[in-house]
Design a protein around this motif. Structure first.
Motif, short mmCIF file in Angstrom:
data_model
loop_
_atom_site.label_atom_id
_atom_site.label_comp_id
_atom_site.label_asym_id
_atom_site.label_seq_id
_atom_site.Cartn_x
_atom_site.Cartn_y
_atom_site.Cartn_z
N TYR A 1 0.84 -1.20 0.00
CA TYR A 1 0.00 0.00 0.00
C TYR A 1 0.87 1.25 0.00
O TYR A 1 0.64 2.18 -0.78
N TYR A 2 1.89 1.29 0.86
CA TYR A 2 2.76 2.46 0.92
C TYR A 2 3.54 2.65 -0.37
O TYR A 2 3.80 3.79 -0.78
N GLU A 3 3.92 1.55 -1.02
CA GLU A 3 4.59 1.67 -2.31
C GLU A 3 3.68 2.37 -3.31
O GLU A 3 4.13 3.23 -4.08
N LYS A 4 2.40 2.04 -3.27
CA LYS A 4 1.45 2.67 -4.18
C LYS A 4 1.31 4.15 -3.86
O LYS A 4 1.21 4.98 -4.78
N VAL A 5 1.29 4.50 -2.59
CA VAL A 5 1.22 5.92 -2.20
C VAL A 5 2.42 6.67 -2.75
O VAL A 5 2.29 7.76 -3.33
N LEU A 6 3.62 6.09 -2.59
CA LEU A 6 4.83 6.73 -3.09
C LEU A 6 4.82 6.84 -4.61
O LEU A 6 5.17 7.89 -5.17
N ARG A 7 4.39 5.78 -5.27
CA ARG A 7 4.35 5.80 -6.74
C ARG A 7 3.39 6.88 -7.23
O ARG A 7 3.70 7.64 -8.15
N GLY A 8 2.24 6.95 -6.58
CA GLY A 8 1.27 7.98 -6.96
C GLY A 8 1.78 9.37 -6.68
O GLY A 8 1.55 10.31 -7.46
#
Length: 311
Positions: free
Chosen positions: A243-250
């Motif tokens: 989930y945090y990877e997705k936040v960073l990617r976004g």
């Protein structure tokens, strides 16, 4: 694993060095980053105490007056104790309305039961309202029920699993998502009361029985705030590192970097599991997180964030 590179030091000497950095015509931002970017949460609190005792001044207020912008916001949140920082994040998210609901869900879904309790106490002490009260005042309907349930929950933290219950509740969640009506209260009850271990068993059973992950099914149907909130909660509970990877990617790939999202992940996870999140980011994007960040932000903010990432 943490990315923070902590260096042993004297709190008083650090306080004196910071005071020196504040003197003159301009702040010595490099010294601020070198000191605060290499101190553990315990060390930072000792520095705050030593600074106030020697200079009769709140170090956080002094930092606010000396630095600005995204750099100031990142340093300020880094300097707070974890529970107080989570309280600030929740309060800002509540003020942001529908744009901030995912942050509240993220915070309370990733924390342990004891950490959620500490967050609620810190929120009450800082804002003179309960977190539940403020969440309820700014939401309605099923979204309110879910958010209030999540912030007020004190889950069992053990490893015991009831396979029969996982089967039953996987079916309840399936019907709720499929029909988009009728079973919301039961879905909310499951997500806000069951232990994370039990919920993982339920989500795995859902995939086994229905041929797709519950998050994918929710994503297909996430047309309103409530279903989006369900999706966020389940993602955070299922695998918060992804989930945090997705936040960073976004945050990094949007037009105009989302500095708030980037700061939130880095300052909250640098002493916990940011190294693991970095590995997930590299596997997903074939680029190191530090390199991606270095291309998108600049100045002292960039130097500080990269320091917390271990650079």
């Amino acid at each position: 694993m943490a990315t923070l590179v902590s260096i042993k030091s004297s709190p008083l000497e650090d306080a004196e060095a910071l005071q020196k950095a504040f003197k003159g015509w301009g702040t010595d931002e490099k010294s601020v980053i070198t000191i605060l970017g290499h101190r553990s949460v315990y060390q930072r609190q000792q520095i705050r105490k030593a600074y106030e005792e020697k200079y009769q001044e709140d170090l956080l207020k002094r930092l606010e007056s000396e630095i600005s912008g995204d750099f100031e916001r990142a340093v300020y949140r880094w300097m707070l104790e974890p529970a107080e920082r989570d309280a600030v994040l929740a309060h800002v998210a509540i003020k942001d309305g529908s744009k901030g609901y995912h942050v509240i869900i993220e915070v309370v879904s990733v924390l342990s039961p004891e950490e959620v309790l500490a967050l609620r106490r810190a929120y009450h002490n800082r804002y003179k309202h309960s977190l539940e009260e403020d969440v309820a005042a700014h939401t309605t309907g099923h979204l309110r029920q879910l958010l209030v349930g999540l912030v007020s929950s004190f889950r069992y933290g053990g490893d015991e699993i009831n396979p029969k219950l996982a089967k039953t509740e996987a079916d309840i969640l399936h019907e709720s998502i499929k029909e988009k009506k009728g079973s919301y209260e039961e879905a909310i009850r499951i997500l806000t009361t069951r232990s994370k271990t039990q919920l993982l068993a339920t989500f795995n059973r859902y995939k086994d029985d229905h041929g797709t992950s519950i998050t994918k099914k929710l994503l297909d149907n996430a047309s309103d705030d409530f279903h989006k909130a369900l999706h966020t909660a389940i993602r955070c509970i299922s695998d918060h590192k992804k989930y945090y990877e997705k936040v960073l990617r976004g945050a990094l790939k949007r037009i105009g970097t989302d500095e708030d999202g980037l700061t939130r992940v880095v300052v909250t996870r640098a002493e916990k599991d940011l190294k693991d999140i970095k590995e997930v980011y590299y596997k997903r994007n074939s680029v190191h997180l530090e390199d991606a960040i270095a291309k998108e932000i600049s100045g002292d903010y960039k130097k500080f964030i990269l320091t917390l990432l271990g650079k």
